[in-house]
Design a protein around this motif. Structure first.
Motif, PDB file in Angstrom:
ATOM      1  N   ILE A 196       0.837  -1.206   0.000  1.00  0.00           N
ATOM      2  CA  ILE A 196       0.000   0.000   0.000  1.00  0.00           C
ATOM      3  C   ILE A 196       0.869   1.252   0.000  1.00  0.00           C
ATOM      4  O   ILE A 196       0.606   2.220  -0.716  1.00  0.00           O
ATOM      5  N   ALA A 197       1.935   1.242   0.789  1.00  0.00           N
ATOM      6  CA  ALA A 197       2.820   2.398   0.885  1.00  0.00           C
ATOM      7  C   ALA A 197       3.543   2.676  -0.420  1.00  0.00           C
ATOM      8  O   ALA A 197       3.978   3.815  -0.662  1.00  0.00           O
ATOM      9  N   GLY A 198       3.679   1.658  -1.271  1.00  0.00           N
ATOM     10  CA  GLY A 198       4.362   1.858  -2.539  1.00  0.00           C
ATOM     11  C   GLY A 198       3.677   2.861  -3.439  1.00  0.00           C
ATOM     12  O   GLY A 198       4.301   3.412  -4.352  1.00  0.00           O
ATOM     13  N   ALA A 199       2.406   3.120  -3.208  1.00  0.00           N
ATOM     14  CA  ALA A 199       1.660   4.067  -4.033  1.00  0.00           C
ATOM     15  C   ALA A 199       1.617   5.466  -3.440  1.00  0.00           C
ATOM     16  O   ALA A 199       1.023   6.369  -4.020  1.00  0.00           O
ATOM     17  N   ASP A 200       2.250   5.674  -2.276  1.00  0.00           N
ATOM     18  CA  ASP A 200       2.220   6.978  -1.603  1.00  0.00           C
ATOM     19  C   ASP A 200       3.592   7.219  -1.003  1.00  0.00           C
ATOM     20  O   ASP A 200       4.003   6.548  -0.052  1.00  0.00           O
ATOM     21  N   ALA A 201       4.321   8.189  -1.543  1.00  0.00           N
ATOM     22  CA  ALA A 201       5.691   8.448  -1.095  1.00  0.00           C
ATOM     23  C   ALA A 201       5.749   8.839   0.375  1.00  0.00           C
ATOM     24  O   ALA A 201       6.650   8.405   1.113  1.00  0.00           O
ATOM     25  N   LYS A 202       4.796   9.656   0.848  1.00  0.00           N
ATOM     26  CA  LYS A 202       4.799  10.079   2.242  1.00  0.00           C
ATOM     27  C   LYS A 202       4.507   8.908   3.173  1.00  0.00           C
ATOM     28  O   LYS A 202       5.125   8.770   4.237  1.00  0.00           O
ATOM     29  N   LEU A 203       3.570   8.044   2.764  1.00  0.00           N
ATOM     30  CA  LEU A 203       3.279   6.870   3.567  1.00  0.00           C
ATOM     31  C   LEU A 203       4.477   5.925   3.586  1.00  0.00           C
ATOM     32  O   LEU A 203       4.807   5.326   4.613  1.00  0.00           O
ATOM     33  N   GLN A 204       5.141   5.785   2.460  1.00  0.00           N
ATOM     34  CA  GLN A 204       6.314   4.919   2.379  1.00  0.00           C
ATOM     35  C   GLN A 204       7.417   5.404   3.325  1.00  0.00           C
ATOM     36  O   GLN A 204       8.053   4.610   4.025  1.00  0.00           O
ATOM     37  N   GLU A 205       7.622   6.716   3.369  1.00  0.00           N
ATOM     38  CA  GLU A 205       8.613   7.286   4.281  1.00  0.00           C
ATOM     39  C   GLU A 205       8.224   7.054   5.727  1.00  0.00           C
ATOM     40  O   GLU A 205       9.066   6.733   6.581  1.00  0.00           O
ATOM     41  N   ALA A 206       6.921   7.216   6.024  1.00  0.00           N
ATOM     42  CA  ALA A 206       6.451   7.021   7.389  1.00  0.00           C
ATOM     43  C   ALA A 206       6.598   5.565   7.826  1.00  0.00           C
ATOM     44  O   ALA A 206       6.985   5.283   8.967  1.00  0.00           O
ATOM     45  N   VAL A 207       6.300   4.636   6.927  1.00  0.00           N
ATOM     46  CA  VAL A 207       6.439   3.212   7.240  1.00  0.00           C
ATOM     47  C   VAL A 207       7.904   2.848   7.469  1.00  0.00           C
ATOM     48  O   VAL A 207       8.247   2.040   8.342  1.00  0.00           O
ATOM     49  N   THR A 208       8.792   3.477   6.705  1.00  0.00           N
ATOM     50  CA  THR A 208      10.220   3.158   6.796  1.00  0.00           C
ATOM     51  C   THR A 208      10.862   3.732   8.053  1.00  0.00           C
ATOM     52  O   THR A 208      11.699   3.068   8.695  1.00  0.00           O
ATOM     53  N   THR A 209      10.479   4.948   8.442  1.00  0.00           N
ATOM     54  CA  THR A 209      11.168   5.636   9.536  1.00  0.00           C
ATOM     55  C   THR A 209      10.308   5.840  10.785  1.00  0.00           C
ATOM     56  O   THR A 209      10.852   6.195  11.842  1.00  0.00           O
ATOM     57  N   GLY A 210       8.998   5.654  10.675  1.00  0.00           N
ATOM     58  CA  GLY A 210       8.110   5.969  11.790  1.00  0.00           C
ATOM     59  C   GLY A 210       7.847   4.801  12.722  1.00  0.00           C
ATOM     60  O   GLY A 210       8.428   3.720  12.605  1.00  0.00           O
ATOM     61  N   LYS A 211       6.926   5.021  13.649  1.00  0.00           N
ATOM     62  CA  LYS A 211       6.517   4.016  14.624  1.00  0.00           C
ATOM     63  C   LYS A 211       5.205   3.383  14.177  1.00  0.00           C
ATOM     64  O   LYS A 211       4.236   4.085  13.881  1.00  0.00           O
ATOM     65  N   ILE A 212       5.153   2.044  14.162  1.00  0.00           N
ATOM     66  CA  ILE A 212       3.981   1.327  13.656  1.00  0.00           C
ATOM     67  C   ILE A 212       3.402   0.439  14.757  1.00  0.00           C
ATOM     68  O   ILE A 212       4.124  -0.309  15.410  1.00  0.00           O
ATOM     69  N   THR A 213       2.101   0.554  14.945  1.00  0.00           N
ATOM     70  CA  THR A 213       1.369  -0.356  15.830  1.00  0.00           C
ATOM     71  C   THR A 213       0.175  -0.897  15.056  1.00  0.00           C
ATOM     72  O   THR A 213      -0.270  -0.286  14.080  1.00  0.00           O
ATOM     73  N   SER A 214      -0.342  -2.057  15.474  1.00  0.00           N
ATOM     74  CA  SER A 214      -1.461  -2.664  14.741  1.00  0.00           C
ATOM     75  C   SER A 214      -2.402  -3.389  15.691  1.00  0.00           C
ATOM     76  O   SER A 214      -1.997  -3.835  16.773  1.00  0.00           O
ATOM     77  N   THR A 215      -3.661  -3.444  15.282  1.00  0.00           N
ATOM     78  CA  THR A 215      -4.688  -4.188  16.012  1.00  0.00           C
ATOM     79  C   THR A 215      -5.551  -4.937  15.005  1.00  0.00           C
ATOM     80  O   THR A 215      -5.643  -4.543  13.838  1.00  0.00           O
TER      81      THR A 215
END
Length: 286
Positions: A196-215
């Motif tokens: 999904i992030a591959g289609a959005d550069a900002k999301l891709q950057e956030a996934v690569t460098t940010g904090k991720i949690t999931s439920t």
């Protein structure tokens, strides 16, 4: 006997003032150089009675009547502090306070068609009986049509933006038919999030460098995974809810907003993401 007029006047300050009495000038008074009504001095007699003693106070300034009324109002407020101040009484206890007010937000349901990549530039979604997915949208959001590139390469099927948000606060639904050229099936894992992030550069950057949690959650037997991605470089946050429909197609509902907007509208954003659901399809292409 000698009266203590000073103490008597001090006590009178805490008593409710009697209605002012206006004394008309003596008709027998000299009329030499008569004054206009506006310039004529007003004689106000303020009578205060306590224990049989009377004090007379003469106020000759034109604003004396207003001062008397203000003094009387303050005296009433002092005797009954539970009542709101006179200036606010007519509007309720909270009137005049510097409090933010906001228009009540209402929601409507958007039904998406998950149309083929060749279709783009359309608005309005589809009818409920033909919908492949749906989500709730606030009344202060507006729909935008995905472009040819966003639809064809990114898989965006619908997009809504917050009015006045300059496009920084938006939500969109995208669909992907397969996880690579080998036709492998998607799973509700980080691999799907990366796709999904591959289609959005900002999301891709956030996934690569940010904090991720999931439920994980389930609605009508359908399993969903919701990711929260907080950016580390630019203050902002993504909420992404994904699922795999009965045909193996990946659906993702993505909401992104600046950090300051998320802090204020988190309740609204959470409802929007939580409301996202998909419906069974005959095939990926119908």
């Amino acid at each position: 006997r000698i009266r203590d007029r000073t103490s008597s006047r001090a006590r009178a300050m805490f008593c409710l003032a009697a209605p002012p009495v206006f004394v008309r000038p003596d008709s027998n008074a000299s009329t030499t150089n008569p004054k206009s009504v506006k310039s004529r001095a007003r004689v106000v007699t303020h009578a205060t009675r306590r224990s049989g003693d009377a004090d007379l106070v003469s106020l000759e300034h034109p604003s004396s009547r207003r001062n008397i009324l203000i003094s009387a109002s303050l005296a009433v407020a002092a005797l009954n502090p539970k009542q709101p101040a006179p200036a606010l009484a007519a509007y309720g206890a909270d009137a005049g306070m510097d409090t933010a007010t906001s228009t009540e937000v209402t929601f409507s349901t958007f039904y998406g068609a998950a149309s083929p990549p060749a279709t783009y530039g359309t608005l309005g979604g589809t009818s409920k009986d033909k919908a492949k997915y749906s989500y709730d949208v606030p009344n202060n959001w507006t729909e935008e049509a995905p472009t040819k590139v966003e639809k064809g390469a990114g898989g965006q099927d619908s997009r809504w933006v917050l009015v006045g948000g300059r496009g920084a606060t938006k939500a969109y639904c995208l669909t992907l038919n397969r996880a690579g050229e080998d036709g492998a099936a998607f799973g509700l894992t980080d691999k799907a999030l990366n796709a999904i992030a591959g289609a959005d550069a900002k999301l891709q950057e956030a996934v690569t460098t940010g904090k991720i949690t999931s439920t994980q959650s389930a609605t009508d037997g359908q399993t969903y995974t919701t990711f929260s991605v907080k950016q580390s470089t630019t203050p902002g946050e993504f909420l992404i809810k994904i699922t795999i429909d009965n045909t193996g197609r990946l659906f993702a509902f993505v909401l992104v907003a600046p950090e300051r907007v998320f802090d204020v509208e988190r309740k609204t954003f959470t409802r929007m993401v939580s409301s996202f659901v998909t419906y069974d399809s005959v095939s990926q292409f119908v």
